[in-house]
Structure formats: C-alpha cells, structure tokens
Design an enzyme around this catalytic site. Structure first.
Site, PDB file in Angstrom:
ATOM      1  N   LYS A 198       0.839  -1.204   0.000  1.00  0.00           N
ATOM      2  CA  LYS A 198       0.000   0.000   0.000  1.00  0.00           C
ATOM      3  C   LYS A 198       0.873   1.252   0.000  1.00  0.00           C
ATOM      4  O   LYS A 198       2.073   1.187   0.260  1.00  0.00           O
ATOM      5  CB  LYS A 198      -0.919  -0.015   1.221  1.00  0.00           C
ATOM      6  CG  LYS A 198      -0.195  -0.023   2.557  1.00  0.00           C
ATOM      7  CD  LYS A 198      -1.146  -0.328   3.708  1.00  0.00           C
ATOM      8  CE  LYS A 198      -0.396  -0.464   5.009  1.00  0.00           C
ATOM      9  NZ  LYS A 198      -1.271  -0.950   6.085  1.00  0.00           N
ATOM     10  N   TYR A 237      15.114  29.516  10.640  1.00  0.00           N
ATOM     11  CA  TYR A 237      13.848  30.117  11.079  1.00  0.00           C
ATOM     12  C   TYR A 237      13.669  29.971  12.584  1.00  0.00           C
ATOM     13  O   TYR A 237      13.928  28.908  13.150  1.00  0.00           O
ATOM     14  CB  TYR A 237      12.672  29.414  10.397  1.00  0.00           C
ATOM     15  CG  TYR A 237      12.523  29.730   8.933  1.00  0.00           C
ATOM     16  CD1 TYR A 237      12.301  31.030   8.487  1.00  0.00           C
ATOM     17  CD2 TYR A 237      12.592  28.711   7.988  1.00  0.00           C
ATOM     18  CE1 TYR A 237      12.146  31.311   7.140  1.00  0.00           C
ATOM     19  CE2 TYR A 237      12.431  28.981   6.632  1.00  0.00           C
ATOM     20  CZ  TYR A 237      12.210  30.282   6.216  1.00  0.00           C
ATOM     21  OH  TYR A 237      12.055  30.541   4.891  1.00  0.00           O
TER      22      TYR A 237
HETATM   23  C1  LIG Z   1      -0.547  -2.151   6.463  1.00  0.00           C
HETATM   24  C2  LIG Z   1      -1.130  -3.454   6.799  1.00  0.00           C
HETATM   25  C3  LIG Z   1      -0.306  -4.539   7.109  1.00  0.00           C
HETATM   26  C4  LIG Z   1       1.199  -4.426   7.219  1.00  0.00           C
HETATM   27  O1  LIG Z   1       1.548  -3.827   8.436  1.00  0.00           O
HETATM   28  P1  LIG Z   1       3.081  -3.608   8.836  1.00  0.00           P
HETATM   29  O2  LIG Z   1       3.025  -3.113  10.227  1.00  0.00           O
HETATM   30  O3  LIG Z   1       3.621  -2.593   7.881  1.00  0.00           O
HETATM   31  O4  LIG Z   1       3.739  -4.912   8.686  1.00  0.00           O
HETATM   32  C5  LIG Z   1      -0.907  -5.759   7.350  1.00  0.00           C
HETATM   33  N1  LIG Z   1      -2.251  -5.902   7.292  1.00  0.00           N
HETATM   34  C6  LIG Z   1      -3.077  -4.875   7.002  1.00  0.00           C
HETATM   35  C7  LIG Z   1      -4.535  -5.099   6.957  1.00  0.00           C
HETATM   36  C8  LIG Z   1      -2.544  -3.626   6.752  1.00  0.00           C
HETATM   37  O5  LIG Z   1      -3.362  -2.598   6.460  1.00  0.00           O
END
Ligand SMILES: *Cc1c(COP(=O)(O)O)cnc(C)c1O
Length: 363
Positions: free
Chosen positions: A35, A258
C-alpha cells in the site's frame, strides 16, 4: 544539473527482506503489503523485489489495476475492500481478492449481478478482534459468513484480523494473544484461510503465523519492534542521500535558521544540506536528530525548512560543498531518525515526495 537529493531503492534488499519474512513464517504464505506506493518505494520496484511473494496486499484499487497491468498474476488483496460499486466491478474485472469489513460492503455484494457468468470472487472476512477500527464483531462472524456463503459468485472465504499491539507481547490493555484468542474463537468452526500477522507479529510471534502472514514495513527494512531492524537481519531498502550545498562559519551566540531555534555555544561550522520538508524530511526533527556527513554521524541543528536542513559540521572539519549526506538508510537506520523526530519509519518512507529523484540498484 538536478538537485543532489536522491532516494536509492535497493531491489536486492526488498528481496532479502522478503526471504527474512519467509524464514520467520516458513509454513505460511506471504502477502507482501505494498500500500501507499509500496511504502514510498514504488509499485514497479516492489513487484520485482517481491516476485517470490504468494500475493500482494494494498488499499488502493487503482494501484491494484496497475499491478495487473505490470503483469502480476498472483493474488492481490484489497485490504480495505471496495469503496463503491465501481470498485467492486474492478475487483471482478481484474480478479482481485477483497476484504469485506462492513455491512455496507456486504449489501453491495448481495446486490451485485456479475456481468460475466463465470465471475468468482475470493473474499476475506475482517474480524474486529479488539482494535475497533475495521471488521465485524466476533459474535456476528458466523452470520456474515453464511450470507457470503449464499452468494453464488463468492468462491473462497478467508478470515483476517489486525493486531493493535503486536510489538508488545504483554500489552496491559490488549495483548496480541487476546486478539488471537477472540479471532480463533469467532472463526473456529468455519472453514477458510486465516491471517493475523503484520510485520511485528511476523518478527516476534511465530505462533500467530497461520495460513497467511501480511508483512509490510519489515520488507522495506524498518521495524516497529524495540529491537533494531539489523538485529532481525533486515536491510534498508531506501537510502536517502544528498549533498552539502553551503557552509557557514558562525560565532558563539549566532543562531541558525527560522525562529533562531539553535544558538551556537562556541564558534562552529554549519553545513547547509539540500533536503527539506517538501522532500519528505520531517519538519519536526529536533536539534540532535542524527544525520551522516561523509559517513560521519552528526546532528541536525536549527529548524528544518522547506528545501534545506542545517547540520553541525564540528565532527567533520574537512567537510566541503559537495560532501555526501545520508538522511537515512544505509549507515543510518530510518527507525533511529524517526524516533528522534517523534514518528515511525513508516511515516518517513511513505512521505517521500515526487520531486525526489529515485535511483534503483540491486536488480
Ligand atoms: C498495512 C497493513 C499490514 C502491514 O503492516 P506492517 O506493520 O507494515 O507490517 C498488514 N495488514 C493490514 C490489513 C494492513 O493494512
């Protein structure tokens, strides 16, 4: 000449980290989570790095279409399922698996009249085992399963849940063992594949590695656990590097950047580094956030601005314009930078902006 800022993505590291995930769960199939543009690493690179995975999981339906167009033929799971009817058609047209986590999704499925006679959908029933984000309550699961089972175009029905605290085995409020117990109790009599583990569970709790595991961040070389990624034999897949583009010699009492947040206690050299928050470097990084100049560890001093960071060159007296700077990755774990900036490695890697040039190695 382009800006010297480059994110190097190491395909061999992706491949290696996938092998580590497999070693942690040798009896499970691996759904590599890609993702958010593969946590900022790019879908096409993930596709090559994770060619050995048993499937890919992501949130974005349009990303799933791209994965098919790039030639991925194995399983693709939409981890939040479809968002509307058009997405449901995408699920059918591109042969995606979908999570079903809500009654709204179930209603859409029940209204569906698949155009193609032979359309078949594999669904994953999401169980809310205590995180209270997505999913059906354990007591509802068997009724939901029956409704899904009654649909002629639904092929396999699997079960998924997600841990709130997999990195903390003895979490006082919701330990992963309690979530696993609720999940198994809710789905116990029903047939179908099961999946619980994210990266932290894959690394720390082999007992939860059932039919499928769903590692994400570990595949990119970071870890949600207290231990370092290196201690799990994970390699950084993204190294963010740039150069010193300016040097200022300042006196005691002079301030930098800044808000004049940093004030020198003694005369010192300040390096101006070509990377800022508009590249994805965390603006909240405090003075002291680690950074490498010519391979030597030093610290951010002064507020991060849109296109620049200022660093203490005291440990690198020979630094010059063009000295190499590592923001994170090889030689400086992303988790360490994230910790210093009050965030997690996930957020840093996902936040890499489109203007950052990407170079690939290791393929
Ligand atoms: C993002 C996600 C993962 C992976 O999680 P990590 O902590 O990056 O390993 C697994 N399952 C679902 C449903 C997710 O949304």
């Amino acid at each position: 000449m382009p800006r010297p800022l480059v994110a190097t993505i190491d395909i061999a590291a992706l491949r290696h980290n996938l092998a580590v995930a497999r070693k942690c769960a040798p009896a499970s199939r691996i759904l590599a989570v890609v993702k958010a543009n593969a946590y900022g690493h790019g879908l096409t690179r993930a596709l090559r790095g994770f060619a050995d995975a048993d499937g890919l999981g992501l949130i974005e339906p349009e990303g799933a279409i791209e994965l098919r167009q790039f030639g991925w033929t194995k399983r693709i799971v939409l981890l939040e399922g479809f968002f509307d009817e058009a997405d449901l058609q995408t699920v059918i047209d591109f042969e995606l698996d979908t999570v079903v986590h809500s009654l709204a999704q179930l209603d859409l499925l029940e209204k569906l009249q698949p155009g193609r006679q032979d359309a078949q959908i594999d669904v994953h029933l999401k169980v809310n085992s205590g995180m209270n984000r997505l999913g059906f309550m354990p007591a509802e699961c068997s009724a939901i399963w029956k409704r899904l089972r009654a649909l002629p175009f639904v092929r396999d029905i699997g079960f998924v849940t997600h841990f709130a605290n997999a990195e903390e085995g003895d979490h006082p409020v919701l330990p992963p063992s309690e979530q696993a117990r609720r999940f198994m109790a809710a789905t116990g009599d029903l047939s179908g594949m099961r999946s619980l583990s994210n990266s932290a569970a894959d690394l720390l709790h082999p007992e939860f590695a059932v039919d499928w595991v769903r590692p994400g961040v570990m595949l990119y070389g970071a870890t949600p656990a207290e231990r370092t990624a290196a201690s799990f034999d994970l390699r950084p897949a993204m190294t963010l590097q740039t150069e010193v583009i300016g040097i200022q010699q300042i006196a005691a009492g002079d301030a930098v950047g800044y808000g004049s947040r940093f004030v020198a206690e003694r005369p010192m050299a300040i390096g101006v580094v070509a990377c800022g928050y508009a590249d994805g470097y965390p603006r909240h990084a405090p003075d002291g956030t680690p950074i490498l100049v010519d391979g030597i560890r030093t610290r951010v001093v002064g507020r991060v601005s849109m296109d620049m960071i200022t660093v203490d060159l005291t440990p690198i007296p020979y630094a010059r314009i063009g000295s190499k700077v590592t923001l994170w990755g090889e030689g400086l774990p992303i988790d360490e930078v994230a910790n210093a900036a009050g965030t997690v490695g996930y957020e840093l890697m996902c936040a890499i902006m489109p203007r950052v040039r990407v170079v690939e190695i290791g393929d």
